[in-house]
Design a protein around this motif. Structure first.
Motif, PDB file in Angstrom:
ATOM      1  N   PHE A  43       0.802  -1.219   0.000  1.00  5.33           N
ATOM      2  CA  PHE A  43       0.000   0.000   0.000  1.00  5.33           C
ATOM      3  C   PHE A  43       0.837   1.272   0.000  1.00  5.33           C
ATOM      4  CE2 PHE A  43      -2.482  -3.366   1.981  1.00  5.33           C
ATOM      5  CZ  PHE A  43      -3.619  -3.347   1.196  1.00  5.33           C
ATOM      6  N   GLY A  44       2.114   1.161   0.352  1.00  2.00           N
ATOM      7  CA  GLY A  44       2.993   2.317   0.331  1.00  2.00           C
ATOM      8  C   GLY A  44       3.219   2.920   1.700  1.00  2.00           C
ATOM      9  N   ARG A  45       4.177   3.813   1.704  1.00  2.00           N
ATOM     10  CA  ARG A  45       4.594   4.468   2.945  1.00  2.00           C
ATOM     11  C   ARG A  45       4.816   5.939   2.649  1.00  2.00           C
ATOM     12  NH1 ARG A  45       9.003   1.990   6.881  1.00  2.00           N
ATOM     13  NH2 ARG A  45       8.949   3.599   8.462  1.00  2.00           N
ATOM     14  N   SER A  46       4.448   6.776   3.579  1.00  2.00           N
ATOM     15  CA  SER A  46       4.636   8.213   3.429  1.00  2.00           C
ATOM     16  C   SER A  46       5.560   8.704   4.531  1.00  2.00           C
ATOM     17  CB  SER A  46       3.278   8.921   3.529  1.00  2.00           C
ATOM     18  OG  SER A  46       3.457  10.314   3.529  1.00  2.00           O
ATOM     19  N   GLU A  47       6.468   9.561   4.188  1.00  2.00           N
ATOM     20  CA  GLU A  47       7.345  10.149   5.199  1.00  2.00           C
ATOM     21  C   GLU A  47       6.667  11.327   5.888  1.00  2.00           C
ATOM     22  OE1 GLU A  47      10.118   8.774   6.319  1.00  2.00           O
ATOM     23  OE2 GLU A  47       9.678   7.185   4.887  1.00  2.00           O
ATOM     24  N   ALA A  48       5.611  11.842   5.262  1.00  2.00           N
ATOM     25  CA  ALA A  48       4.857  12.947   5.857  1.00  2.00           C
ATOM     26  C   ALA A  48       3.620  12.382   6.541  1.00  2.00           C
ATOM     27  CB  ALA A  48       4.446  13.943   4.775  1.00  2.00           C
ATOM     28  N   CYS A  49       3.351  12.857   7.732  1.00  2.00           N
ATOM     29  CA  CYS A  49       2.188  12.387   8.480  1.00  2.00           C
ATOM     30  C   CYS A  49       0.903  13.020   7.937  1.00  2.00           C
ATOM     31  CB  CYS A  49       2.331  12.726   9.965  1.00  2.00           C
ATOM     32  SG  CYS A  49       3.615  11.766  10.764  1.00  2.00           S
ATOM     33  N   LEU A  50      -0.189  12.342   8.163  1.00  2.00           N
ATOM     34  CA  LEU A  50      -1.510  12.817   7.776  1.00  2.00           C
ATOM     35  C   LEU A  50      -1.789  14.162   8.449  1.00  2.00           C
ATOM     36  CD1 LEU A  50      -4.477  12.176   6.720  1.00  2.00           C
ATOM     37  CD2 LEU A  50      -4.825  11.163   8.956  1.00  2.00           C
ATOM     38  N   MET A  51      -2.203  15.120   7.665  1.00  2.00           N
ATOM     39  CA  MET A  51      -2.572  16.427   8.208  1.00  2.00           C
ATOM     40  C   MET A  51      -4.093  16.526   8.182  1.00  2.00           C
ATOM     41  SD  MET A  51       0.199  17.770   9.133  1.00  2.00           S
ATOM     42  CE  MET A  51      -0.407  19.369   9.568  1.00  2.00           C
ATOM     43  N   PRO A  52      -4.725  16.448   9.333  1.00  2.00           N
ATOM     44  CA  PRO A  52      -6.192  16.477   9.351  1.00  2.00           C
ATOM     45  C   PRO A  52      -6.733  17.849   8.985  1.00  2.00           C
ATOM     46  CG  PRO A  52      -5.322  16.464  11.578  1.00  2.00           C
ATOM     47  CD  PRO A  52      -4.152  16.311  10.660  1.00  2.00           C
ATOM     48  N   SER A  53      -7.921  17.836   8.405  1.00  2.00           N
ATOM     49  CA  SER A  53      -8.575  19.094   8.076  1.00  2.00           C
ATOM     50  C   SER A  53      -8.994  19.788   9.376  1.00  2.00           C
ATOM     51  CB  SER A  53      -9.788  18.842   7.179  1.00  2.00           C
ATOM     52  OG  SER A  53     -10.714  18.023   7.852  1.00  2.00           O
ATOM     53  N   PRO A  54      -9.157  21.088   9.347  1.00  2.00           N
ATOM     54  CA  PRO A  54      -9.493  21.830  10.573  1.00  2.00           C
ATOM     55  C   PRO A  54     -10.759  21.331  11.274  1.00  2.00           C
ATOM     56  CG  PRO A  54      -8.870  23.347   8.836  1.00  2.00           C
ATOM     57  CD  PRO A  54      -8.950  21.980   8.214  1.00  2.00           C
ATOM     58  N   ASP A  55     -11.732  20.818  10.517  1.00  2.00           N
ATOM     59  CA  ASP A  55     -12.980  20.380  11.147  1.00  2.00           C
ATOM     60  C   ASP A  55     -12.841  19.100  11.953  1.00  2.00           C
ATOM     61  OD1 ASP A  55     -12.591  19.234   8.556  1.00  2.00           O
ATOM     62  OD2 ASP A  55     -14.657  18.541   8.552  1.00  2.00           O
ATOM     63  N   VAL A  56     -11.757  18.330  11.761  1.00  2.00           N
ATOM     64  CA  VAL A  56     -11.543  17.105  12.543  1.00  2.00           C
ATOM     65  C   VAL A  56     -10.238  17.129  13.321  1.00  2.00           C
ATOM     66  CG1 VAL A  56     -12.991  15.646  11.058  1.00  2.00           C
ATOM     67  CG2 VAL A  56     -10.529  15.857  10.590  1.00  2.00           C
ATOM     68  N   ALA A  57      -9.494  18.205  13.225  1.00  2.00           N
ATOM     69  CA  ALA A  57      -8.172  18.282  13.862  1.00  2.00           C
ATOM     70  C   ALA A  57      -8.231  18.042  15.363  1.00  2.00           C
ATOM     71  CB  ALA A  57      -7.515  19.638  13.567  1.00  2.00           C
ATOM     72  N   ALA A  58      -9.300  18.454  16.021  1.00  2.00           N
ATOM     73  CA  ALA A  58      -9.414  18.281  17.483  1.00  2.00           C
ATOM     74  C   ALA A  58      -9.509  16.805  17.872  1.00  2.00           C
ATOM     75  CB  ALA A  58     -10.632  19.025  18.000  1.00  2.00           C
ATOM     76  N   ARG A  59      -9.811  15.925  16.933  1.00  2.00           N
ATOM     77  CA  ARG A  59      -9.921  14.506  17.229  1.00  2.00           C
ATOM     78  C   ARG A  59      -8.555  13.804  17.192  1.00  2.00           C
ATOM     79  NH1 ARG A  59     -14.704  12.297  13.709  1.00  2.00           N
ATOM     80  NH2 ARG A  59     -14.199  10.413  14.868  1.00  2.00           N
ATOM     81  N   PHE A  60      -7.522  14.528  16.783  1.00  2.00           N
ATOM     82  CA  PHE A  60      -6.173  13.966  16.705  1.00  2.00           C
ATOM     83  C   PHE A  60      -5.353  14.448  17.891  1.00  2.00           C
ATOM     84  CE2 PHE A  60      -7.779  13.395  12.536  1.00  2.00           C
ATOM     85  CZ  PHE A  60      -7.127  12.296  12.013  1.00  2.00           C
ATOM     86  N   LEU A  61      -4.740  13.509  18.592  1.00  2.00           N
ATOM     87  CA  LEU A  61      -3.911  13.830  19.741  1.00  2.00           C
ATOM     88  C   LEU A  61      -2.474  13.985  19.257  1.00  2.00           C
ATOM     89  CD1 LEU A  61      -5.488  11.075  21.994  1.00  2.00           C
ATOM     90  CD2 LEU A  61      -6.166  13.469  21.827  1.00  2.00           C
ATOM     91  N   ASP A  62      -1.761  14.959  19.731  1.00  2.00           N
ATOM     92  CA  ASP A  62      -0.397  15.310  19.273  1.00  2.00           C
ATOM     93  C   ASP A  62      -0.472  15.937  17.898  1.00  2.00           C
ATOM     94  OD1 ASP A  62       0.721  14.287  21.562  1.00  2.00           O
ATOM     95  OD2 ASP A  62       1.479  12.486  20.613  1.00  2.00           O
TER      96      ASP A  62
END
Length: 129
Positions: A110-129
């Motif tokens: 499936f592949g690998r990304s060196e950049a982490c997922l950047m959540p959209s502002p409307d769901v960003a509060a659901r991501f810790l760190d």
């Protein structure tokens, strides 16, 4: 309820992207295993980041891995995803080896990304760190 996932894994990122719109109540939060919170939760569950081949679901003081974590998350999503509980009829010693096989090969397939997922502002509060 917190899903600890590999933010560099494109399959794992697809799982998170699948969950976000389906968890309309916002009950599921997310922590990448590369972040401080995710690493602390992994340690608490007795897991190491190096060579990790599981999704971790943490709910209070309980945690689940492999297919058990997937089924619990799908249960939280409600209908029709709750139907996945029918797979509990297959014993974990039969389900989980398939899960681990996919997990071992996830970067190759499936592949690998060196950049982490950047959540959209409307769901960003659901991501810790």
């Amino acid at each position: 309820m917190i899903v600890v996932f590999d933010a560099q894994c494109l399959l794992c990122n697809a799982w998170v992207q699948f969950l976000l719109p389906r968890d309309r109540a916002g009950r599921i939060r997310f922590a990448s295993m590369q972040g401080r919170t995710g690493q602390a939760l992994l340690r608490q569950a007795g897991l190491r980041v190096d060579g990790l081949q599981t999704l971790l679901l943490v709910d209070g003081d309980r945690s689940w891995q492999h297919t058990a974590a997937i089924f619990r998350v799908l249960h939280v999503l409600g209908w029709p995803w709750r139907l996945a509980w029918a797979a509990w009829l297959v014993p974990a010693p039969l389900r989980d080896p398939l899960y681990r096989w996919v997990a071992r090969n996830r970067y190759r397939w499936f592949g690998r990304s060196e950049a982490c997922l950047m959540p959209s502002p409307d769901v960003a509060a659901r991501f810790l760190d």
